[in-house]
Design a protein around this motif. Structure first.
Motif, PDB file in Angstrom:
ATOM      1  N   VAL A 161       1.203  -6.835   0.227  1.00 35.08           N
ATOM      2  CA  VAL A 161       0.294  -7.963   0.060  1.00 35.08           C
ATOM      3  C   VAL A 161       0.905  -9.031  -0.842  1.00 35.08           C
ATOM      4  O   VAL A 161       0.632 -10.224  -0.692  1.00 35.08           O
ATOM      5  CB  VAL A 161      -1.055  -7.447  -0.514  1.00 35.08           C
ATOM      6  CG1 VAL A 161      -1.944  -8.578  -0.943  1.00 35.08           C
ATOM      7  CG2 VAL A 161      -1.760  -6.599   0.540  1.00 35.08           C
ATOM      8  N   GLY A 162       1.777  -8.610  -1.766  1.00 34.06           N
ATOM      9  CA  GLY A 162       2.414  -9.564  -2.681  1.00 34.06           C
ATOM     10  C   GLY A 162       3.355 -10.525  -1.993  1.00 34.06           C
ATOM     11  O   GLY A 162       3.671 -11.588  -2.526  1.00 34.06           O
ATOM     12  N   SER A 163       3.837 -10.170  -0.794  1.00 35.14           N
ATOM     13  CA  SER A 163       4.710 -11.079  -0.045  1.00 35.14           C
ATOM     14  C   SER A 163       4.119 -11.457   1.307  1.00 35.14           C
ATOM     15  O   SER A 163       4.665 -12.289   2.013  1.00 35.14           O
ATOM     16  CB  SER A 163       6.094 -10.436   0.158  1.00 35.14           C
ATOM     17  OG  SER A 163       5.975  -9.286   0.962  1.00 35.14           O
ATOM     18  N   GLY A 164       2.999 -10.825   1.677  1.00 38.00           N
ATOM     19  CA  GLY A 164       2.357 -11.125   2.956  1.00 38.00           C
ATOM     20  C   GLY A 164       3.123 -10.591   4.152  1.00 38.00           C
ATOM     21  O   GLY A 164       2.935 -11.052   5.272  1.00 38.00           O
ATOM     22  N   GLU A 165       4.004  -9.603   3.933  1.00 37.78           N
ATOM     23  CA  GLU A 165       4.865  -9.121   5.018  1.00 37.78           C
ATOM     24  C   GLU A 165       4.551  -7.679   5.392  1.00 37.78           C
ATOM     25  O   GLU A 165       4.050  -6.907   4.577  1.00 37.78           O
ATOM     26  CB  GLU A 165       6.329  -9.209   4.575  1.00 37.78           C
ATOM     27  CG  GLU A 165       6.796 -10.632   4.378  1.00 37.78           C
ATOM     28  CD  GLU A 165       8.149 -10.711   3.683  1.00 37.78           C
ATOM     29  OE1 GLU A 165       8.889 -11.656   3.976  1.00 37.78           O
ATOM     30  OE2 GLU A 165       8.455  -9.846   2.846  1.00 37.78           O
ATOM     31  N   MET A 166       4.889  -7.333   6.635  1.00 36.21           N
ATOM     32  CA  MET A 166       4.766  -5.949   7.095  1.00 36.21           C
ATOM     33  C   MET A 166       5.879  -5.112   6.472  1.00 36.21           C
ATOM     34  O   MET A 166       7.032  -5.520   6.442  1.00 36.21           O
ATOM     35  CB  MET A 166       4.932  -5.866   8.614  1.00 36.21           C
ATOM     36  CG  MET A 166       3.784  -6.389   9.418  1.00 36.21           C
ATOM     37  SD  MET A 166       4.115  -6.060  11.170  1.00 36.21           S
ATOM     38  CE  MET A 166       2.979  -7.233  11.905  1.00 36.21           C
ATOM     39  N   LEU A 167       5.506  -3.926   5.986  1.00 33.47           N
ATOM     40  CA  LEU A 167       6.525  -2.987   5.504  1.00 33.47           C
ATOM     41  C   LEU A 167       6.907  -2.008   6.611  1.00 33.47           C
ATOM     42  O   LEU A 167       8.076  -1.723   6.829  1.00 33.47           O
ATOM     43  CB  LEU A 167       5.981  -2.190   4.308  1.00 33.47           C
ATOM     44  CG  LEU A 167       5.699  -2.956   3.021  1.00 33.47           C
ATOM     45  CD1 LEU A 167       5.050  -2.040   1.999  1.00 33.47           C
ATOM     46  CD2 LEU A 167       6.984  -3.531   2.456  1.00 33.47           C
ATOM     47  N   LEU A 168       5.868  -1.455   7.282  1.00 34.81           N
ATOM     48  CA  LEU A 168       6.090  -0.440   8.309  1.00 34.81           C
ATOM     49  C   LEU A 168       5.051  -0.597   9.404  1.00 34.81           C
ATOM     50  O   LEU A 168       3.896  -0.955   9.124  1.00 34.81           O
ATOM     51  CB  LEU A 168       5.925   0.977   7.721  1.00 34.81           C
ATOM     52  CG  LEU A 168       6.908   1.458   6.654  1.00 34.81           C
ATOM     53  CD1 LEU A 168       6.351   2.685   5.960  1.00 34.81           C
ATOM     54  CD2 LEU A 168       8.257   1.771   7.272  1.00 34.81           C
ATOM     55  N   VAL A 169       5.430  -0.299  10.635  1.00 31.90           N
ATOM     56  CA  VAL A 169       4.475  -0.230  11.741  1.00 31.90           C
ATOM     57  C   VAL A 169       4.582   1.163  12.350  1.00 31.90           C
ATOM     58  O   VAL A 169       5.666   1.578  12.775  1.00 31.90           O
ATOM     59  CB  VAL A 169       4.769  -1.293  12.829  1.00 31.90           C
ATOM     60  CG1 VAL A 169       3.764  -1.173  13.968  1.00 31.90           C
ATOM     61  CG2 VAL A 169       4.724  -2.693  12.230  1.00 31.90           C
TER      62      VAL A 169
END
Length: 468
Positions: A161-169
């Motif tokens: 959430v701190g970068s607004g990016e997906m970590l894993l799917v």
């Protein structure tokens, strides 16, 4: 003549009690969406409730002390374009909440300590990655800013959430709708129940299923599951004859249950709320008017029935207060926020004790608001137990801490909607210097207003303390 031996337990006489009428939250239009989430999320500062709203999805956030009748113009959080299905407070920041919606997005909101004048419509960040409605959001228990979402596209996505990016799917693990997802205590494993009748233990970073059980409950209706403190799995479901059932399982030997008990005949899904400090699990059925609670131990029959809190009106949803939000001076070991059609009613669970001293045996150190890991550390394979705090002197919530997102809202990357601009209008963009100057002046304005708000809050505190 044989005498029946009564099992010794300090929780044998736990009893539930609703608060007085003036401590309830009245005139709230609770959402009528047919979805099996709890519709309510609470922490030591706020109670959040998914509500009916025209023109999209919304939820209401009330400071815990704001009891009584809620004004019909009370500000709501209303950024979604379709009904909100699930909400969850961040365990490491009492002012941050995540919401999931039928509009396929997850939004992260910063809620101020004071009551805002207008509706909150601008999330801190919007997370887009699901292609169908998002029905589940849950924060990582120990890593900062890690959020999990599960959607109708059968995907589980982990976000920073701190970068607004997906970590894993996590795809291709579930062949049907995911009913619920639960983290274990240190956030190294996930537990999921699914419409395909399978219970799965998943290593999210290894992207693999480490244990699986087909039909822990044979009925067709939804299952729910939670990890216990010892790493066992507590489940609720239905028998083939549609009787409600609960089970306790060891994921290392999934073939036979540790315990399996039939409950009653009802079609309401049982939502389990588990307290690892006391090892008590509370079962709240949607549409039921009762809360049953059981103690899980390592002695047969392993799941021991304690008691039932009964009332006249059925519940439409239920919020469960984290341990640090309870009143330790009154031996309160759990607090529920029961949703009716038009109100929210807190219910207090208490262990009857005569002493006014702090009860060490009821309140072991409990997870506090500090994360044990950063998102990157967790992603690289590090695990850590929650950082514990003592409740001996009661817990005082920390002041509003701002969630900082280190990149622009990913919504900004979307192509502009509506009529396409002509090249001539694009050429008239402001210079970098002009944009920086505007940012500087806006920042100064915000800082001045924040200072003013802080001064007014301090004055308000003095007034309040003066009248006590």
């Amino acid at each position: 003549m044989s005498r029946r031996v009564v099992r010794q337990s300090k929780f044998r006489h736990v009893f539930g009690q609703p608060v007085k009428a003036d401590q309830m939250y009245e005139d709230i239009r609770v959402s009528k969406v047919t979805w099996d989430s709890s519709f309510c999320a609470v922490n030591p500062k706020f109670v959040a409730i998914i509500v009916e709203s025209s023109g999209g999805g919304a939820f209401m956030v009330l400071p815990l002390a704001k009891t009584g009748r809620v004004d019909k113009n009370y500000p709501i959080v209303s950024g979604h374009t379709a009904p909100v299905l699930d909400i969850d407070w961040c365990p490491h920041n009492d002012n941050v909440i995540a919401s999931a919606s039928e509009d396929t997005t997850i939004m992260i909101w910063q809620v101020p300590d004071y009551v805002p004048m207008r509706n909150l419509t601008e999330p801190v960040v919007t997370l887009e990655g699901h292609s169908k409605r998002v029905g589940i959001v849950t924060w990582h228990p120990t890593a900062r800013n890690v959020l999990l979402s599960a959607g109708g596209d059968n995907l589980i996505i982990l976000w920073n959430v701190g970068s607004g990016e997906m970590l894993l799917v996590l795809d291709q693990m579930h062949s049907d709708l995911i009913y619920n997802v639960c983290w274990n205590r240190n956030g190294s494993l996930l537990l999921t129940t699914c419409k395909d009748k399978r219970l799965r233990v998943i290593d999210p970073r290894g992207r693999r299923v480490v244990a699986e059980r087909l039909t822990p409950h044979e009925g067709m209706r939804p299952m729910r599951a939670v990890f216990t403190r010892e790493g066992h799995i507590f489940t609720t479901g239905f028998t083939r004859m549609s009787q409600r059932e609960l089970g306790l399982w060891d994921p290392k030997s999934f073939e036979e249950p540790i315990a399996l008990q039939e409950m009653d005949t009802s079609n309401g899904v049982l939502l389990p709320f588990y307290d690892p400090d006391s090892s008590i699990v509370y079962l709240c059925g949607k549409g039921d008017s009762s809360i049953r609670y059981f103690e899980i131990t390592d002695e047969a029959p392993y799941v021991h029935y304690l008691s039932t809190y009964s009332s006249k009106e059925p519940q439409r949803g239920m919020g469960f207060m984290p341990k640090r939000g309870l009143d330790v001076s009154k031996c309160e070991i759990a607090r529920f926020f029961k949703l009716h059609e038009r109100k929210c009613e807190p219910i207090v669970m208490t262990v009857p004790r005569k002493s006014d001293l702090f009860q060490d045996d009821l309140y072991p150190d409990t997870p506090g608001p500090e994360p044990a890991l950063e998102a990157d550390e967790w992603l690289l394979g590090k695990d850590a137990e929650p950082i514990l705090v003592s409740l001996r002197d009661g817990y005082v919530p920390v002041k509003n801490r701002e969630l900082r997102v280190t990149k622009k809202n990913i919504l900004d990357n979307k192509p502009p909607t509506g009529p396409r601009r002509s090249h001539s209008s694009c050429d008239q963009r402001p210079t970098v210097e002009e944009v920086l100057e505007e940012v500087r002046s806006l920042r100064q304005m915000v800082q001045a207003q924040e200072k003013r708000i802080s001064e007014l809050e301090n004055k308000l505190c003095k007034f309040t303390n003066g009248t006590d």
